[in-house]
Design a protein around this motif. Structure first.
Motif, short mmCIF file in Angstrom:
data_model
loop_
_atom_site.label_atom_id
_atom_site.label_comp_id
_atom_site.label_asym_id
_atom_site.label_seq_id
_atom_site.Cartn_x
_atom_site.Cartn_y
_atom_site.Cartn_z
N GLU A 52 34.13 21.26 3.45
CA GLU A 52 33.54 21.05 4.67
C GLU A 52 32.29 21.91 5.07
OE1 GLU A 52 35.38 19.83 8.31
OE2 GLU A 52 36.98 19.26 7.18
N GLY A 53 32.32 23.20 4.22
CA GLY A 53 31.11 24.01 4.61
C GLY A 53 31.12 24.97 5.73
N GLU A 54 32.30 25.02 6.36
CA GLU A 54 32.45 25.67 7.53
C GLU A 54 33.84 26.53 7.40
OE1 GLU A 54 33.28 24.46 12.40
OE2 GLU A 54 32.13 23.22 11.22
N PRO A 55 33.60 27.64 8.13
CA PRO A 55 34.74 28.64 7.99
C PRO A 55 35.83 28.21 9.11
CG PRO A 55 32.92 29.83 9.14
CD PRO A 55 32.48 28.37 8.66
N PHE A 56 37.05 28.36 8.58
CA PHE A 56 38.31 28.47 9.65
C PHE A 56 38.39 27.01 10.10
CE2 PHE A 56 38.01 32.82 9.42
CZ PHE A 56 39.51 33.15 9.63
N GLY A 61 42.10 26.67 10.58
CA GLY A 61 41.18 26.65 11.75
C GLY A 61 42.26 26.28 12.86
N LYS A 62 42.97 25.39 12.97
CA LYS A 62 43.96 25.12 13.77
C LYS A 62 44.68 26.25 14.48
CE LYS A 62 44.81 20.32 12.20
NZ LYS A 62 45.59 19.52 11.42
N LEU A 63 45.24 27.21 13.56
CA LEU A 63 45.81 28.35 14.06
C LEU A 63 44.80 29.21 14.90
CD1 LEU A 63 48.28 30.47 14.30
CD2 LEU A 63 47.74 31.12 12.01
N LEU A 64 43.83 29.47 14.41
CA LEU A 64 42.62 30.27 15.08
C LEU A 64 42.30 29.62 16.24
CD1 LEU A 64 40.73 32.72 14.77
CD2 LEU A 64 39.12 31.35 13.84
N ASN A 65 42.18 28.39 16.45
CA ASN A 65 41.91 27.56 17.66
C ASN A 65 42.97 27.89 18.68
OD1 ASN A 65 39.34 26.60 16.49
ND2 ASN A 65 40.34 24.68 16.26
N ASN A 66 44.09 27.86 18.06
CA ASN A 66 45.16 28.21 19.29
C ASN A 66 45.17 29.58 19.83
OD1 ASN A 66 46.17 25.58 18.92
ND2 ASN A 66 47.63 26.13 17.36
N ILE A 67 44.86 30.52 18.64
CA ILE A 67 44.72 31.85 19.29
C ILE A 67 43.45 32.32 20.17
CG2 ILE A 67 44.00 34.25 18.45
CD1 ILE A 67 45.49 33.59 15.74
N ILE A 68 42.40 31.54 20.02
CA ILE A 68 41.24 31.45 20.68
C ILE A 68 41.56 30.91 22.18
CG2 ILE A 68 38.83 30.75 20.99
CD1 ILE A 68 38.70 30.70 17.85
N ALA A 69 42.15 29.88 22.30
CA ALA A 69 42.64 29.18 23.36
C ALA A 69 43.38 30.04 24.17
CB ALA A 69 43.28 27.78 23.20
N TRP A 73 39.41 32.00 25.55
CA TRP A 73 38.14 31.65 25.21
C TRP A 73 37.87 30.42 24.56
CZ3 TRP A 73 39.36 36.25 21.67
CH2 TRP A 73 39.20 37.60 22.54
N ARG A 74 36.60 29.92 24.21
CA ARG A 74 36.33 28.75 23.59
C ARG A 74 35.78 29.06 22.08
NH1 ARG A 74 32.71 27.92 27.68
NH2 ARG A 74 31.18 27.43 26.23
N ARG A 75 35.93 28.24 21.14
CA ARG A 75 35.63 28.49 19.81
C ARG A 75 33.95 28.68 19.73
NH1 ARG A 75 37.63 27.32 13.91
NH2 ARG A 75 35.96 27.11 12.96
N ASP A 76 33.42 27.86 20.40
CA ASP A 76 31.90 27.95 20.41
C ASP A 76 31.11 28.96 21.12
OD1 ASP A 76 32.32 27.06 23.26
OD2 ASP A 76 31.14 25.18 23.15
N GLU A 77 32.13 30.14 21.64
CA GLU A 77 31.80 31.26 22.07
C GLU A 77 31.72 32.51 21.03
OE1 GLU A 77 32.97 31.46 26.77
OE2 GLU A 77 34.68 31.35 25.23
N ILE A 78 32.38 31.90 19.92
CA ILE A 78 32.42 33.05 19.12
C ILE A 78 31.80 32.81 17.68
CG2 ILE A 78 34.23 34.16 17.71
CD1 ILE A 78 36.10 33.09 19.84
N TYR A 79 31.27 33.80 17.13
CA TYR A 79 30.70 33.62 15.77
C TYR A 79 31.66 33.86 14.81
CZ TYR A 79 27.09 33.33 12.01
OH TYR A 79 26.44 32.79 11.01
N ILE A 80 31.62 32.94 13.70
CA ILE A 80 32.86 32.94 12.82
C ILE A 80 32.21 32.98 11.43
CG2 ILE A 80 34.96 31.68 11.97
CD1 ILE A 80 35.27 30.56 14.68
N ALA A 81 32.88 33.86 10.50
CA ALA A 81 32.08 33.95 9.27
C ALA A 81 33.33 34.58 8.40
CB ALA A 81 30.83 35.06 9.26
#
Length: 127
Positions: A52-56, A61-69, A73-81
């Protein structure tokens, strides 16, 4: 064109790690707001990220999204690399040389994003 756009183009043409260049589908640069208060840095792209060319994305990514939530927070508030911008074959751990080859790109991302906090996910990301 922003400094990150220029850097993303440089990453997409990178040939510093011959074996990674030959096996990658896409480079995985980074996503998120600039500037960002918080930056997450992972180890290296996996198969889903390479596709996909996108991190996590995918399982990580699902696990990270759960941690963020869970943090409120919202994923779109965080820069991910990621430390590496290309997927190592068979999802192996990045070599020190590969990490060194991508370090300048990561440092430039950090300088452009200007995060107040950085969270490193994985042993290689903390180096």
């Amino acid at each position: 064109m922003t400094s990150l756009d220029v850097l993303k183009e440089q990453v997409s043409d990178c040939r510093r790690c011959a074996d990674l260049c030959e096996t990658r589908t896409k480079t995985v640069f980074g996503v998120g707001p600039v500037p960002a208060r918080l930056m997450f840095i992972g180890e290296a792209p996996g198969a889903d990220e390479d596709k996909e060319g996108e991190p996590f994305v995918g399982t990580a990514g699902k696990l990270l999204n759960n941690i963020i939530a869970a943090c409120g927070w919202r994923r779109d508030e965080i820069y991910i690399a990621n430390t590496l911008k290309c997927r190592p074959p068979k999802n192996r751990r990045p070599t020190p040389e590969e990490t060194k080859n991508c370090r300048g790109y990561l440092d430039a991302q950090i300088a452009a994003v200007r995060p107040r906090w950085i969270v490193c996910w994985g042993a290689t990301a903390g180096v």
